[in-house]
Write a protein that holds these residues in place. Structure first.
Motif, PDB file in Angstrom:
ATOM      1  N   GLY A   1      -5.138  -4.340 -14.216  1.00 50.64           N
ATOM      2  CA  GLY A   1      -6.323  -5.079 -14.168  1.00 50.64           C
ATOM      3  C   GLY A   1      -5.774  -6.731 -13.951  1.00 50.64           C
ATOM      4  N   ALA A   2      -5.067  -6.937 -14.683  1.00 52.30           N
ATOM      5  CA  ALA A   2      -4.674  -8.556 -14.375  1.00 52.30           C
ATOM      6  C   ALA A   2      -4.013  -8.776 -13.127  1.00 52.30           C
ATOM      7  CB  ALA A   2      -3.977  -9.063 -15.780  1.00 52.30           C
ATOM      8  N   LEU A   3      -3.223  -7.756 -12.832  1.00 52.74           N
ATOM      9  CA  LEU A   3      -2.195  -7.860 -11.595  1.00 52.74           C
ATOM     10  C   LEU A   3      -3.137  -8.086 -10.472  1.00 52.74           C
ATOM     11  CD1 LEU A   3       1.140  -5.810 -11.952  1.00 52.74           C
ATOM     12  CD2 LEU A   3       0.730  -8.144 -11.463  1.00 52.74           C
ATOM     13  N   ALA A   4      -4.160  -6.977 -10.557  1.00 53.67           N
ATOM     14  CA  ALA A   4      -5.366  -6.827  -9.313  1.00 53.67           C
ATOM     15  C   ALA A   4      -5.959  -8.173  -9.217  1.00 53.67           C
ATOM     16  CB  ALA A   4      -6.231  -5.912  -9.501  1.00 53.67           C
ATOM     17  N   GLY A   5      -6.174  -8.998 -10.456  1.00 58.36           N
ATOM     18  CA  GLY A   5      -6.783 -10.243 -10.305  1.00 58.36           C
ATOM     19  C   GLY A   5      -5.852 -11.120  -9.730  1.00 58.36           C
ATOM     20  N   GLY A   6      -4.611 -11.209  -9.951  1.00 60.33           N
ATOM     21  CA  GLY A   6      -3.569 -11.943  -9.360  1.00 60.33           C
ATOM     22  C   GLY A   6      -3.589 -11.650  -7.881  1.00 60.33           C
TER      23      GLY A   6
ATOM     24  N   LEU B   1       0.800  -1.180  -0.042  1.00 61.54           N
ATOM     25  CA  LEU B   1       0.145  -0.123  -0.042  1.00 61.54           C
ATOM     26  C   LEU B   1       0.639   1.203  -0.024  1.00 61.54           C
ATOM     27  CD1 LEU B   1      -2.768  -0.880   2.347  1.00 61.54           C
ATOM     28  CD2 LEU B   1      -2.946  -0.980   0.024  1.00 61.54           C
ATOM     29  N   PHE B   2       1.905   1.251   0.639  1.00 65.33           N
ATOM     30  CA  PHE B   2       2.767   2.311   0.947  1.00 65.33           C
ATOM     31  C   PHE B   2       3.460   2.871  -0.333  1.00 65.33           C
ATOM     32  CE2 PHE B   2       3.696   2.203   5.595  1.00 65.33           C
ATOM     33  CZ  PHE B   2       2.370   2.274   5.820  1.00 65.33           C
ATOM     34  N   THR B   3       3.947   1.600  -1.144  1.00 63.60           N
ATOM     35  CA  THR B   3       4.424   1.834  -2.352  1.00 63.60           C
ATOM     36  C   THR B   3       3.548   2.233  -3.458  1.00 63.60           C
ATOM     37  OG1 THR B   3       5.690  -0.276  -2.085  1.00 63.60           O
ATOM     38  CG2 THR B   3       5.819   0.537  -4.127  1.00 63.60           C
ATOM     39  N   ILE B   4       2.329   2.069  -3.425  1.00 66.36           N
ATOM     40  CA  ILE B   4       1.254   2.387  -4.391  1.00 66.36           C
ATOM     41  C   ILE B   4       1.097   3.900  -4.092  1.00 66.36           C
ATOM     42  CG2 ILE B   4      -1.162   2.450  -4.844  1.00 66.36           C
ATOM     43  CD1 ILE B   4      -1.020  -0.603  -4.355  1.00 66.36           C
TER      44      ILE B   4
ATOM     45  N   TRP C   1      -8.150  -3.932  -4.440  1.00 69.23           N
ATOM     46  CA  TRP C   1      -9.127  -2.991  -4.793  1.00 69.23           C
ATOM     47  C   TRP C   1      -8.382  -1.801  -4.486  1.00 69.23           C
ATOM     48  CZ3 TRP C   1     -12.326  -5.203  -7.363  1.00 69.23           C
ATOM     49  CH2 TRP C   1     -12.761  -6.201  -6.951  1.00 69.23           C
ATOM     50  N   VAL C   2      -7.217  -1.479  -3.712  1.00 69.11           N
ATOM     51  CA  VAL C   2      -6.495  -0.496  -3.791  1.00 69.11           C
ATOM     52  C   VAL C   2      -5.824  -0.283  -5.051  1.00 69.11           C
ATOM     53  CG1 VAL C   2      -4.622   0.710  -2.765  1.00 69.11           C
ATOM     54  CG2 VAL C   2      -6.196  -0.097  -1.361  1.00 69.11           C
TER      55      VAL C   2
END
Lengths: 143, 185
Positions: free
Chosen positions: B40-45, A64-67, B56-57
């Motif tokens: 999006g694919a990484l979020a699915g991962g 989260l911090f990296t984001i 979700w973030v």
């Protein structure tokens, strides 16, 4: 689930980002490639957090911090890119050579050279032009 | 292969393939849109890895904010809409070699180090509940420092992009940078 899957995907994404940073010319595409590398790191962090079953969730919190840091970086980077565009009317990273070390010359001076190649003193090493004088003139030319 | 591994492998193929499209496409806007597919694919991962909150973030910040910011940057720099041939610099083959070497080294290290390791995936490990407790209990000081950093970068971006802020001591002398002085030629 094998740990190899996320780590291999992350390694491939990171090397794609390395290719993009080195090969792309447009500054915005370079920023996109940096984002790819940051995402590879995030994937590794999440995967190892799950592998260790960290009770403090250090990997995910660091993700989260990296984001957040990526968001700050992209904001500042785009501001700098827009400033460069406002001054130079182009954002090609391999033509922005004003801050290069000696021996390299800014693109504007090269463009002037091409316009009038006859009366500009040659590069140091050409006959009849001592190298130091040429360097001094180049330094004058870049305020 | 378990079901999780199949799903993750498919998502990984999508992510890597669209990542390659990001760095090879000739149209700037398409690069930004392929970046959406990658994220999006990484979020699915992340979802497969049971990190729901991070997924979700990722969708909110990366797909929602960062890609839109990049599209704004593309528009504000007046990029050509169609394809442009000079998006790659001259050293792309060197870059491809460096990237291939990086991929070989990293994949070899990861495969040799973690080939036999399995990770226990259990639902709930990455829920907003668990992560919120971790952030505001253990990691609260880095969180606050990060908010200060975000504020500083926001102020910096505003100062950089406003054109009517000038240092007062410097008069408006300006020849464009790089122009030789008048007496020179």
């Amino acid at each position: 689930m094998h740990l190899a899957y996320p780590t291999v995907v992350a390694a491939l994404l990171f090397s794609i980002g390395v290719y993009g940073v080195l090969a792309r010319r447009n500054a915005i595409l370079v920023l996109m490639s940096v984002e790819l590398m940051l995402n590879a790191v995030n994937l590794n962090l999440v995967a190892f957090d799950m592998w260790f079953r960290d009770r403090l969730h250090g990997g995910q919190v660091l993700t989260l911090f990296t984001i957040v840091i990526a968001a700050a970086e992209i904001g500042l980077g785009l501001a700098i890119v827009l400033l460069v565009y406002r001054n130079r009317q182009m954002i090609d990273v391999d033509r922005l050579r004003t801050l290069a070390e000696d021996g390299a010359r800014p693109a504007e001076a090269e463009a002037l050279d091409e316009a009038a190649p006859a009366d500009e003193p040659g590069e140091p090493g050409l006959p009849g032009e001592p190298g130091e004088a040429g360097a001094a003139r180049r330094e004058e030319a870049t305020p | 292969m378990s079901g999780q591994e199949v799903v993750f492998a498919l998502l990984g193929v999508v992510a890597v393939g669209s990542g390659i499209m990001v760095v090879t496409t000739r149209q700037l806007v398409h690069a930004a849109l392929w970046l959406v597919v990658t994220f999006g694919a990484l979020a699915g991962g992340y979802l497969v890895l049971t990190a729901e909150f991070v997924a979700w973030v990722q969708v909110l910040i990366y797909v929602g904010a960062i890609v839109v910011l990049l599209l704004f940057g593309i528009m504000l720099t007046r990029a050509p809409i169609g394809g442009s041939a000079d998006l790659d610099s001259g050293n792309r083959w060197v870059a491809a070699g460096v990237a291939a070497a990086t991929a070989a080294v990293l994949v070899t290290v990861m495969a040799m180090g973690f080939w036999d390791e399995r990770m226990p995936l259990r639902a709930g490990g990455g829920s907003a509940d668990a992560l919120g407790a971790a952030v505001f209990r253990t990691w609260v000081l880095p969180f606050e420092v990060l908010s200060v950093l975000l504020l500083a970068s926001l102020v910096g971006a505003i100062v950089l992009s406003r054109s009517d802020i000038r240092p007062k001591s410097r008069p408006a002398e300006k020849r464009p940078a790089g122009t030789p002085a008048d007496g020179e030629r």
